[in-house]
Design an enzyme around this catalytic site. Structure first.
Site, PDB file in Angstrom:
ATOM      1  N   LYS A 253      34.653  30.731  45.577  1.00 43.54           N
ATOM      2  CA  LYS A 253      34.126  31.888  46.316  1.00 43.54           C
ATOM      3  C   LYS A 253      32.664  31.651  46.664  1.00 43.54           C
ATOM      4  O   LYS A 253      31.837  31.430  45.780  1.00 43.54           O
ATOM      5  CB  LYS A 253      34.276  33.164  45.466  1.00 43.54           C
ATOM      6  CG  LYS A 253      33.583  34.400  46.061  1.00 43.54           C
ATOM      7  CD  LYS A 253      33.828  35.668  45.223  1.00 43.54           C
ATOM      8  CE  LYS A 253      32.985  36.844  45.713  1.00 43.54           C
ATOM      9  NZ  LYS A 253      33.171  38.065  44.898  1.00 43.54           N
ATOM     10  N   ASP A 258      26.300  39.549  48.020  1.00 45.33           N
ATOM     11  CA  ASP A 258      27.299  40.608  48.042  1.00 45.33           C
ATOM     12  C   ASP A 258      26.618  41.962  47.881  1.00 45.33           C
ATOM     13  O   ASP A 258      26.348  42.403  46.765  1.00 45.33           O
ATOM     14  CB  ASP A 258      28.336  40.376  46.927  1.00 45.33           C
ATOM     15  CG  ASP A 258      29.431  41.436  46.942  1.00 45.33           C
ATOM     16  OD1 ASP A 258      29.504  42.206  47.929  1.00 45.33           O
ATOM     17  OD2 ASP A 258      30.223  41.481  45.969  1.00 45.33           O
ATOM     18  N   LYS A 265      26.875  48.656  47.162  1.00 44.61           N
ATOM     19  CA  LYS A 265      26.656  48.673  45.711  1.00 44.61           C
ATOM     20  C   LYS A 265      25.426  49.517  45.385  1.00 44.61           C
ATOM     21  O   LYS A 265      24.534  49.657  46.228  1.00 44.61           O
ATOM     22  CB  LYS A 265      26.400  47.241  45.215  1.00 44.61           C
ATOM     23  CG  LYS A 265      27.618  46.357  45.145  1.00 44.61           C
ATOM     24  CD  LYS A 265      27.256  44.987  44.566  1.00 44.61           C
ATOM     25  CE  LYS A 265      28.455  44.070  44.513  1.00 44.61           C
ATOM     26  NZ  LYS A 265      29.501  44.503  43.563  1.00 44.61           N
ATOM     27  N   ASP A 276      26.837  35.433  43.749  1.00 46.92           N
ATOM     28  CA  ASP A 276      28.250  35.587  44.089  1.00 46.92           C
ATOM     29  C   ASP A 276      28.834  34.347  44.793  1.00 46.92           C
ATOM     30  O   ASP A 276      29.963  34.358  45.264  1.00 46.92           O
ATOM     31  CB  ASP A 276      28.425  36.853  44.947  1.00 46.92           C
ATOM     32  CG  ASP A 276      29.750  37.555  44.705  1.00 46.92           C
ATOM     33  OD1 ASP A 276      30.383  37.274  43.670  1.00 46.92           O
ATOM     34  OD2 ASP A 276      30.153  38.363  45.558  1.00 46.92           O
ATOM     35  N   ASP A 335      33.733  46.162  49.067  1.00 45.26           N
ATOM     36  CA  ASP A 335      33.117  45.423  47.968  1.00 45.26           C
ATOM     37  C   ASP A 335      34.134  44.531  47.240  1.00 45.26           C
ATOM     38  O   ASP A 335      33.757  43.692  46.433  1.00 45.26           O
ATOM     39  CB  ASP A 335      32.471  46.414  46.990  1.00 45.26           C
ATOM     40  CG  ASP A 335      31.466  45.752  46.071  1.00 45.26           C
ATOM     41  OD1 ASP A 335      31.093  44.584  46.330  1.00 45.26           O
ATOM     42  OD2 ASP A 335      31.059  46.402  45.088  1.00 45.26           O
ATOM     43  N   GLU A 337      35.549  42.019  48.381  1.00 45.54           N
ATOM     44  CA  GLU A 337      35.556  41.081  49.511  1.00 45.54           C
ATOM     45  C   GLU A 337      35.993  39.679  49.097  1.00 45.54           C
ATOM     46  O   GLU A 337      36.545  38.938  49.916  1.00 45.54           O
ATOM     47  CB  GLU A 337      34.159  41.024  50.156  1.00 45.54           C
ATOM     48  CG  GLU A 337      33.124  40.099  49.479  1.00 45.54           C
ATOM     49  CD  GLU A 337      32.770  40.490  48.053  1.00 45.54           C
ATOM     50  OE1 GLU A 337      33.015  41.660  47.675  1.00 45.54           O
ATOM     51  OE2 GLU A 337      32.263  39.634  47.294  1.00 45.54           O
ATOM     52  N   ARG A 339      38.389  38.471  47.222  1.00 41.67           N
ATOM     53  CA  ARG A 339      39.825  38.178  47.343  1.00 41.67           C
ATOM     54  C   ARG A 339      40.240  38.025  48.806  1.00 41.67           C
ATOM     55  O   ARG A 339      41.203  37.328  49.105  1.00 41.67           O
ATOM     56  CB  ARG A 339      40.629  39.268  46.609  1.00 41.67           C
ATOM     57  CG  ARG A 339      40.435  40.641  47.164  1.00 41.67           C
ATOM     58  CD  ARG A 339      40.808  41.747  46.162  1.00 41.67           C
ATOM     59  NE  ARG A 339      39.853  41.838  45.047  1.00 41.67           N
ATOM     60  CZ  ARG A 339      39.990  42.670  44.031  1.00 41.67           C
ATOM     61  NH1 ARG A 339      41.025  43.474  43.958  1.00 41.67           N
ATOM     62  NH2 ARG A 339      39.085  42.688  43.063  1.00 41.67           N
TER      63      ARG A 339
HETATM   64  N1  BES Z   1      30.938  40.074  43.302  1.00 38.35           N
HETATM   65  C1  BES Z   1      31.543  41.217  42.746  1.00 38.35           C
HETATM   66  C2  BES Z   1      31.943  41.032  41.290  1.00 38.35           C
HETATM   67  C3  BES Z   1      30.827  40.869  40.293  1.00 38.35           C
HETATM   68  C4  BES Z   1      30.379  41.950  39.568  1.00 38.35           C
HETATM   69  C5  BES Z   1      30.292  39.625  40.041  1.00 38.35           C
HETATM   70  C6  BES Z   1      29.380  41.797  38.637  1.00 38.35           C
HETATM   71  C7  BES Z   1      29.302  39.476  39.114  1.00 38.35           C
HETATM   72  C8  BES Z   1      28.842  40.561  38.414  1.00 38.35           C
HETATM   73  C9  BES Z   1      32.820  41.578  43.515  1.00 38.35           C
HETATM   74  O1  BES Z   1      32.833  41.234  44.857  1.00 38.35           O
HETATM   75  C10 BES Z   1      32.968  43.049  43.432  1.00 38.35           C
HETATM   76  O2  BES Z   1      32.147  43.738  43.956  1.00 38.35           O
HETATM   77  N2  BES Z   1      34.012  43.484  42.758  1.00 38.35           N
HETATM   78  C11 BES Z   1      34.288  44.861  42.609  1.00 38.35           C
HETATM   79  C12 BES Z   1      35.779  45.007  42.770  1.00 38.35           C
HETATM   80  C13 BES Z   1      36.244  46.410  42.997  1.00 38.35           C
HETATM   81  C14 BES Z   1      35.679  47.002  44.263  1.00 38.35           C
HETATM   82  C15 BES Z   1      37.747  46.375  43.031  1.00 38.35           C
HETATM   83  C16 BES Z   1      33.849  45.290  41.220  1.00 38.35           C
HETATM   84  O3  BES Z   1      33.918  44.507  40.285  1.00 38.35           O
HETATM   85  O4  BES Z   1      33.391  46.421  41.089  1.00 38.35           O
HETATM   86 ZN    ZN Z   2      31.615  39.630  45.392  1.00 34.89          ZN
HETATM   87 ZN    ZN Z   3      31.959  42.773  46.068  1.00 33.63          ZN
END
Ligand code: BES
Ligand code: ZN
Ligand code: ZN
Length: 484
Positions: A253, A258, A265, A276, A335, A337, A339
Site C-alpha cells: 500500500k 492519508d 480524519k 501510510d 478513509d 481507501e 483496500r
Molecule cells: N491508513 C489508515 C489506517 C491506519 C490507522 C494506519 C492508524 C496507521 C495508523 C486507513 O486507511 C484507515 O483510515 N482505516 C480506517 C478504516 C475504516 C474507515 C474502516 C480506520 O482504521 O479507521
Molecule cells: Zn490509509
Molecule cells: Zn484511510
C-alpha cells in the site's frame, strides 16, 4: 551505513571507544582484568543483576575506552530475539557515550557463532539508525561507524554480517522513506526510488502505469482514490527474474498521505498519516535486497501509489467504483481507501500470473486496538502458505498473529447496490473486514496473505529494539521467506 567486522583477536587488543560484554542472570563466567572484579562487586551490591535491558558501565582496559556489560535476562530464556534486544541496548548506550567504534565479545551460549552473530548484527543495525534527513547537519555529532565482533571463525561469520548489512541497509532506506514527510515522499518520489533500484541490477525491470493508463485499463479503485489529489498517482510494477520459475508477488500500500479524503480524519496526529506508504517502502526495500543478494525466487512487486485528499474532484461516500476484475464496491468511507487501491493491485498481480501473493498494508487502526504495536495481523486463504510465512517471521523475530477469516465476517460488507461496501458502518472486527474485502479479489487457485502492519510499521514511542517512528517492519521476514 555502519561497517560490521569480524576478527579473531582478543577483545581488549582491538582499539575501540567501547567494548560490549553480555551477562546472563546468575551466570558463572570469567571476565578479563579489572572488569571481573568490578562486575563481581556490582553483582554483590545488586547494582547490576543481568536482567534484560540492564547495562553495567565501567572503565576500559588497554586499547578500549570503556566497557558496557549488558544483561541477557535468565540464561534459560535467551533467544535470538533477546540477543537482538541486548545488542540494541548496547548500541543505544554507545550512542549516549558518543562512541564511534565498538567491539563486541559474543556471549557464551549454546547457539552457533553464525546465528549469534546474525542476531547481534540485526541488533546493531536496528538500533544504530538515526533519521537526520531534514535537519541542518551537526558537524560535532559523532555517529557509530564500526562495530567489530570478536569471533573464532571469521570466514563463517563474515558472509553472515554482509547479509545483515545489505538487509538492514534496505530497512534504513525504508525507514527514511516513511519518516520523510508527504511533501517530499509523494507517488513520484516512490517512482524515482523504484527507478534507482531497477538500475542496480539488469534482472529488475520497472513499469509505471499512469493514472490515465490505469483508468483505461479499468482500475476504478486506484483511480477513485487518486482523483482527489493533484499529485499524479503511479502504479509501479517491479519484476525481479531469479533463476527459479517460482514467483511470489508482493503488493505494498502506497498512500503517501492519508487525510481520510471527504471522510476527513480528525486533526490530532493526522501528520502521522505520512506513514501510510509503509507497505510500499517494504516492497521497495525488498527489491533493493534482491538487486544485491540475487536469490533464486522470482518476485513481482506492485505498488499502487496515491495521495488521499479531499477536493472538488475527490471521490465521495456513496460512489460506486468498478475494479479491474469487474467487481464493484460502494464507498461508505473514503478513509477506507487502502483496500480500494489494493484490490486493483491484487487483480493486476493475478493478471500477471501470480499464484502466490502477499500484500502489506497499514490498513486499519483496528489492528492497533487488537494487537497494539507488538504484532502485525495476518489473514490468509491458504494455511500452508500462512505457516511458511509465520515460520519465516519466527526467524526474523518480527511478531505476527493470524486472524480468522470466517465468512460471517463479510456480512457487514454487503451492499444494496454493489458487490460489497468498502467498510461497515459498525466498527466490528475492522481488521478482518479489511481482509475479507480483499479476499473477494483473490481467485480460487491463488494463495494469498494479507498483512496489516498499521501497528508495527510505526511506533509512537520506543518499544523493545524498535525506536520511535518508522520501523521497516516486515522486510526481514520477507528476506527469510525468500531464502535470502
Ligand atoms: N491508513 C489508515 C489506517 C491506519 C490507522 C494506519 C492508524 C496507521 C495508523 C486507513 O486507511 C484507515 O483510515 N482505516 C480506517 C478504516 C475504516 C474507515 C474502516 C480506520 O482504521 O479507521
Ligand atoms: Zn490509509
Ligand atoms: Zn484511510
Amino acid at each position: 551505513m555502519i561497517e560490521l567486522h569480524a576478527v579473531r583477536e582478543e577483545i581488549f587488543s582491538t582499539a575501540a571507544d567501547a567494548a560490549v560484554f553480555f551477562y546472563a542472570e546468575e551466570q558463572k563466567m570469567e571476565y578479563p582484568g579489572a572488569l571481573g572484579a568490578k562486575l563481581k562487586e556490582a553483582l554483590r551490591k545488586k547494582q547490576f543483576c543481568g536482567k534484560s535491558e540492564e547495562v553495567f558501565i565501567c572503565d576500559g582496559l588497554a586499547a578500549v575506552e570503556r566497557v558496557f556489560v549488558v544483561g541477557l535476562g535468565k540464561a534459560a530464556a535467551i533467544t535470538l530475539d533477546s540477543l537482538r534486544l541486548a545488542m540494541a541496548v548496547a548500541i543505544r548506550t554507545a550512542k549516549r557515550f558518543h562512541c564511534e567504534t565498538v567491539v563486541v565479545k559474543l556471549p557464551e551460549i549454546n547457539v552457533s557463532e553464525t546465528e549469534v552473530s546474525a542476531a547481534l548484527a540485526d541488533g546493531v543495525l536496528l538500533a544504530a539508525y538515526e533519521f537526520s534527513g531534514l535537519r541542518k547537519k551537526d558537524e560535532t555529532k559523532k555517529y557509530i561507524q564500526d562495530v567489530t565482533f570478536c569471533v573464532t571463525d571469521t570466514s563463517l561469520v563474515r558472509p553472515v554480517l554482509r547479509r545483515a548489512s545489505v538487509i538492514l541497509e534496505a530497512v534504513w532506506q525504508a525507514r527514511d522513506m516513511v519518516n520523510l514527510p508527504a511533501n517530499v515522499v509523494n507517488p513520484s518520489y516512490l517512482e524515482k526510488k523504484a527507478q534507482a533500484i531497477a538500475k542496480l541490477n539488469s534482472k529488475i525491470t520497472l513499469q509505471t502505469i499512469s493514472f490515465a493508463e490505469a483508468k483505461k485499463m479499468g482500475m476504478g479503485g486506484f483511480c477513485g482514490v487518486a482523483q482527489g489529489s493533484d499529485e499524479p498517482a503511479k502504479l509501479l510494477v517491479l519484476e525481479y527474474t531469479g533463476s527459479a520459475k517460482d514467483t511470489i508477488a508482493l503488493v505494498g500500500k502506497g498512500v503517501t498521505f492519508d487525510s481520510g479524503g471527504i471522510s476527513l480524519k480528525p486533526a490530532t496526529n493526522m501528520r502521522e498519516m505520512k506513514m501510510d506508504m509503509s507497505g510500499a517502502a517494504l516492497v521497495l526495500a525488498v527489491f533493493q535486497i534482491l538487486a544485491q543478494l540475487k536469490p533464486k525466487t522470482s518476485v513481482l512487486g506492485i505498488i499502487p501509489a496515491v495521495e488521499n485528499l479531499p477536493s472538488g474532484h475527490a471521490y465521495r461516500p456513496g460512489d460506486v467504483l468498478k475494479f479491474l476484475n469487474g467487481r464493484t464496491a460502494e464507498v461508505v468511507s473514503t478513509d477506507a481507501e487502502g483496500r480500494l487501491i489494493l484490490a486493483d493491485a491484487l487483480c493486476l498481480a493475478q493478471d500477471k500470473g501470480a499464484k502466490k501473493i502477499i500484500d502489506f498494508a497499514t490498513l486499519t487502526g483496528a489492528v492497533i486496538v487488537a494487537l497494539g504495536h507488538t504484532r502485525a495481523g495476518i489473514m490468509s486463504n491458504d494455511q500452508a502458505f500462512a505457516n511458511d510465512y509465520l515460520q519465516a517471521a519466527l526467524k526474523s523475530g518480527e511478531r505476527h498473529w493470524q486472524l480468522p477469516m470466517d465468512e460471517e465476517y463479510f456480512e457487514p460488507l454487503k451492499s444494496d447496490v454493489a458487490d460489497s461496501l468498502n467498510n461497515s458502518e459498525d466498527r466490528v472486527a475492522g481488521t478482518i473486514a479489511g481482509g475479507k474485502f480483499l479476499e473477494k479479489f483473490i481467485e480460487k487457485n491463488t494463495s494469498w496473505i494479507h498483512c496489516d502492519i498499521a501497528g508495527t510499521a510505526w511506533m509512537p514511542k520506543a518499544q523493545s529494539y524498535w525506536d520511535k517512528n518508522a520501523t521497516g517492519f516486515g522486510i526481514r521476514t520477507v528476506a527469510e521467506l525468500l531464502d535470502i
